[in-house]
Design a protein around this motif. Structure first.
Motif, PDB file in Angstrom:
ATOM      1  N   MET A  52       5.245  -2.491   2.777  1.00 42.79           N
ATOM      2  CA  MET A  52       4.526  -2.395   4.044  1.00 42.79           C
ATOM      3  C   MET A  52       3.504  -3.515   4.159  1.00 42.79           C
ATOM      4  N   GLU A  53       3.469  -4.131   5.334  1.00 41.13           N
ATOM      5  CA  GLU A  53       2.476  -5.198   5.518  1.00 41.13           C
ATOM      6  C   GLU A  53       1.411  -4.738   6.491  1.00 41.13           C
ATOM      7  N   PHE A  54       0.151  -4.902   6.079  1.00 39.52           N
ATOM      8  CA  PHE A  54      -0.952  -4.457   6.925  1.00 39.52           C
ATOM      9  C   PHE A  54      -1.691  -5.652   7.499  1.00 39.52           C
ATOM     10  N   LYS A  55      -2.038  -5.557   8.798  1.00 36.68           N
ATOM     11  CA  LYS A  55      -2.881  -6.603   9.377  1.00 36.68           C
ATOM     12  C   LYS A  55      -4.261  -6.501   8.738  1.00 36.68           C
ATOM     13  N   LYS A  56      -4.933  -7.667   8.672  1.00 33.63           N
ATOM     14  CA  LYS A  56      -6.261  -7.705   8.040  1.00 33.63           C
ATOM     15  C   LYS A  56      -7.222  -6.713   8.735  1.00 33.63           C
ATOM     16  N   GLU A  57      -7.141  -6.697  10.090  1.00 33.85           N
ATOM     17  CA  GLU A  57      -8.048  -5.827  10.882  1.00 33.85           C
ATOM     18  C   GLU A  57      -7.759  -4.346  10.575  1.00 33.85           C
ATOM     19  N   PHE A  58      -6.484  -4.045  10.361  1.00 32.45           N
ATOM     20  CA  PHE A  58      -6.096  -2.664  10.067  1.00 32.45           C
ATOM     21  C   PHE A  58      -6.726  -2.224   8.745  1.00 32.45           C
ATOM     22  N   GLU A  59      -6.528  -3.066   7.728  1.00 30.22           N
ATOM     23  CA  GLU A  59      -7.051  -2.723   6.400  1.00 30.22           C
ATOM     24  C   GLU A  59      -8.578  -2.605   6.428  1.00 30.22           C
ATOM     25  N   GLU A  60      -9.220  -3.537   7.148  1.00 30.97           N
ATOM     26  CA  GLU A  60     -10.693  -3.492   7.215  1.00 30.97           C
ATOM     27  C   GLU A  60     -11.168  -2.212   7.891  1.00 30.97           C
ATOM     28  N   LYS A  61     -10.504  -1.870   9.008  1.00 31.04           N
ATOM     29  CA  LYS A  61     -10.916  -0.673   9.765  1.00 31.04           C
ATOM     30  C   LYS A  61     -10.690   0.597   8.944  1.00 31.04           C
ATOM     31  N   TYR A  62      -9.496   0.717   8.354  1.00 29.28           N
ATOM     32  CA  TYR A  62      -9.153   1.944   7.638  1.00 29.28           C
ATOM     33  C   TYR A  62      -9.948   2.089   6.342  1.00 29.28           C
ATOM     34  N   SER A  63     -10.367   0.958   5.756  1.00 29.76           N
ATOM     35  CA  SER A  63     -11.186   1.035   4.539  1.00 29.76           C
ATOM     36  C   SER A  63     -12.540   1.661   4.849  1.00 29.76           C
ATOM     37  N   LYS A  64     -12.969   1.505   6.127  1.00 31.80           N
ATOM     38  CA  LYS A  64     -14.252   2.127   6.521  1.00 31.80           C
ATOM     39  C   LYS A  64     -14.045   3.594   6.890  1.00 31.80           C
ATOM     40  N   LEU A  65     -12.834   3.962   7.331  1.00 29.17           N
ATOM     41  CA  LEU A  65     -12.590   5.322   7.816  1.00 29.17           C
ATOM     42  C   LEU A  65     -12.237   6.304   6.708  1.00 29.17           C
ATOM     43  N   THR A  66     -11.597   5.792   5.656  1.00 34.18           N
ATOM     44  CA  THR A  66     -11.106   6.697   4.606  1.00 34.18           C
ATOM     45  C   THR A  66     -11.005   5.949   3.278  1.00 34.18           C
ATOM     46  N   ASN A  67     -10.528   6.656   2.255  1.00 33.83           N
ATOM     47  CA  ASN A  67     -10.319   6.014   0.965  1.00 33.83           C
ATOM     48  C   ASN A  67      -9.019   5.193   1.048  1.00 33.83           C
ATOM     49  N   TRP A  68      -9.159   3.879   1.187  1.00 31.96           N
ATOM     50  CA  TRP A  68      -8.012   2.999   1.445  1.00 31.96           C
ATOM     51  C   TRP A  68      -6.920   3.141   0.377  1.00 31.96           C
ATOM     52  N   GLY A  69      -7.326   3.209  -0.892  1.00 33.25           N
ATOM     53  CA  GLY A  69      -6.356   3.292  -1.988  1.00 33.25           C
ATOM     54  C   GLY A  69      -5.517   4.564  -1.895  1.00 33.25           C
TER      55      GLY A  69
END
Ligand SMILES: C[S@@+](CC[C@H](N)C(=O)[O-])C[C@H]1O[C@@H](n2cnc3c(N)ncnc32)[C@H](O)[C@@H]1O
Length: 289
Positions: free
Chosen positions: A1-18
Motif C-alpha cells: 500500500m502506498e500512502f500520500k505524505k499528507e495522509f500519513e501526516e494527518k493519520y499520525s496525528k489522529l491515531t497510532n499510525w503503526g
C-alpha cells in the motif's frame, strides 16, 4: 500500500499510525447479519454450521456474526433466499443505536444499497413505516433488489435529493455520502483507488454537503425524535466536525452511544480498524427535545 505524505501526516496525528497501518494491511473480517424477517438466528446458525461455516458472535449485535470463510457467501443458497445480509460488523451499529420500535415513522435519508434499511425493517418486525430515500438513480436497483430479497414489507422507496425531502419523522438515519476512508483496509483495487483519490479538497467538499444534510435531517425530526449520523469515513471534518456544526447551529442534544464497544469518543464513537480488525466507522446519536 502506498500512502500520500499528507495522509500519513494527518493519520499520525489522529491515531497510532503503526497500529493503524498494521491493521489495514489485512483484509477486514467478513461478517453477516441474520435477517430475522425470514429465519431465526438459531436456525440460520445451525444451517451454516452444518455446511462447516465457522461463526463468531459480534458482541454488539445479537444477529451479527463474523464468518471465517473463503467461499463466496453471496452465492450461497441461504443468501439468495434472503436469510442473511453481508454487512460490515461496524455498519450494524447505526440501526441498533436508533432505539427503533414497531410504531415508528422512520426516514433513511441515503439508503442504497439498503444494508441499514433491511436491518431497521427486521428490528421493527416489518411494522411501522420506513421511507428509504436515494438520490442516485443507478443505485436504486440494488436497494429495491435487497428489500425484495429480504422480504421487507414496511418500506417505501423514494428517489430524491435528501435536501428536498419534506415531512416529520420519529427516527432518522443519515448514513452520509463520504470519502469512505474507513474502507481503506486490505490490499485490494478498492483500497488502491480510495487511497489514490484521497485528498483534503474532496473531504472539505463532502463535509459541506454533510453539514447541509445533517441540518436537513434535524429539521425533519419530530420533537422527542432520535437521529443517527454515521459515515465510513475517519476524517474529523466529515464526522466530529459535522456533528459539532449541528450542535452549534441548533438546539440538538448529543446522546451517549450506549454500546459495550472499544471506540474513541468525540461527538460520537469512532471505531478504528485496529480495534476489531474491521473497517473504520463513525456513529453519532442526536435527540430533539
Ligand atoms: C454511505 S451510502 C449509504 C449506504 C446505505 N445506508 C447502506 O447501509 O446500505 C450513501 C448513499 O447516499 C447517496 N446520496 C448521495 N447524495 C445524496 C443526496 N443528496 N440525497 C440522498 N442520497 C444521496 C449515495 O448515492 C449513496 O447511495
Amino acid at each position: 500500500m502506498e500512502f500520500k505524505k499528507e495522509f500519513e501526516e494527518k493519520y499520525s496525528k489522529l491515531t497510532n499510525w503503526g497500529e493503524y497501518k498494521e491493521a489495514i494491511s489485512k483484509f477486514p473480517r467478513k461478517s453477516i447479519r441474520v435477517n430475522t424477517l425470514k429465519i431465526s438466528v438459531k436456525e440460520l446458525k445451525e444451517a451454516l454450521e452444518k455446511k462447516s461455516y465457522e461463526l463468531e458472535q459480534i458482541p454488539w449485535c445479537n444477529e451479527g456474526f463474523w464468518v471465517k470463510e473463503r467461499r463466496d457467501l453471496a452465492t450461497s443458497e441461504e443468501h439468495k433466499k434472503g436469510y442473511f445480509f453481508i454487512q460490515g460488523s461496524v455498519s450494524m451499529i447505526p440501526s441498533i443505536v436508533l432505539d427503533l420500535n414497531e410504531e415508528d415513522l422512520v426516514l433513511d435519508m441515503c439508503a442504497s444499497p439498503g444494508g441499514k434499511t433491511t436491518h431497521m425493517a427486521s428490528i421493527m418486525n416489518n411494522k411501522g413505516l420506513i421511507l428509504a430515500n436515494e438520490a442516485i438513480s443507478s443505485r436504486l436497483t440494488a436497494l429495491i433488489f435487497n428489500l425484495q430479497r429480504c422480504g421487507v414489507m414496511n418500506t417505501i422507496v423514494t428517489y430524491e435529493d435528501a435536501l428536498k425531502l419534506k415531512g416529520k419523522f420519529d427516527k432518522i438515519l443519515l448514513d452520509a455520502p463520504c470519502s469512505a476512508s474507513g474502507t481503506i483496509i486490505g490490499d485490494s483495487k478498492h483500497t488502491e483507488r480510495t487511497l489514490l483519490e484521497w485528498n483534503q479538497n474532496t473531504i472539505l467538499r463532502l463535509a459541506k454537503l454533510q453539514k447541509k444534510l445533517i441540518l436537513k435531517a434535524y429539521e425533519l425530526l419530530k420533537e422527542n425524535g432520535v437521529m443517527v449520523y454515521s459515515t465510513c469515513s475517519l476524517e474529523p471534518e466529515e464526522d466530529e466536525e459535522v456533528v459539532q456544526y449541528l450542535l452549534d447551529k441548533t438546539d440538538a442534544k448529543l446522546e451517549r452511544v450506549n454500546l459495550d464497544i472499544k471506540a474513541d469518543w468525540n461527538n460520537g464513537i469512532k471505531i478504528w480498524p485496529q480495534y476489531y480488525g474491521t473497517e473504520g466507522f463513525f456513529v453519532s446519536k442526536i435527540i430533539k427535545e
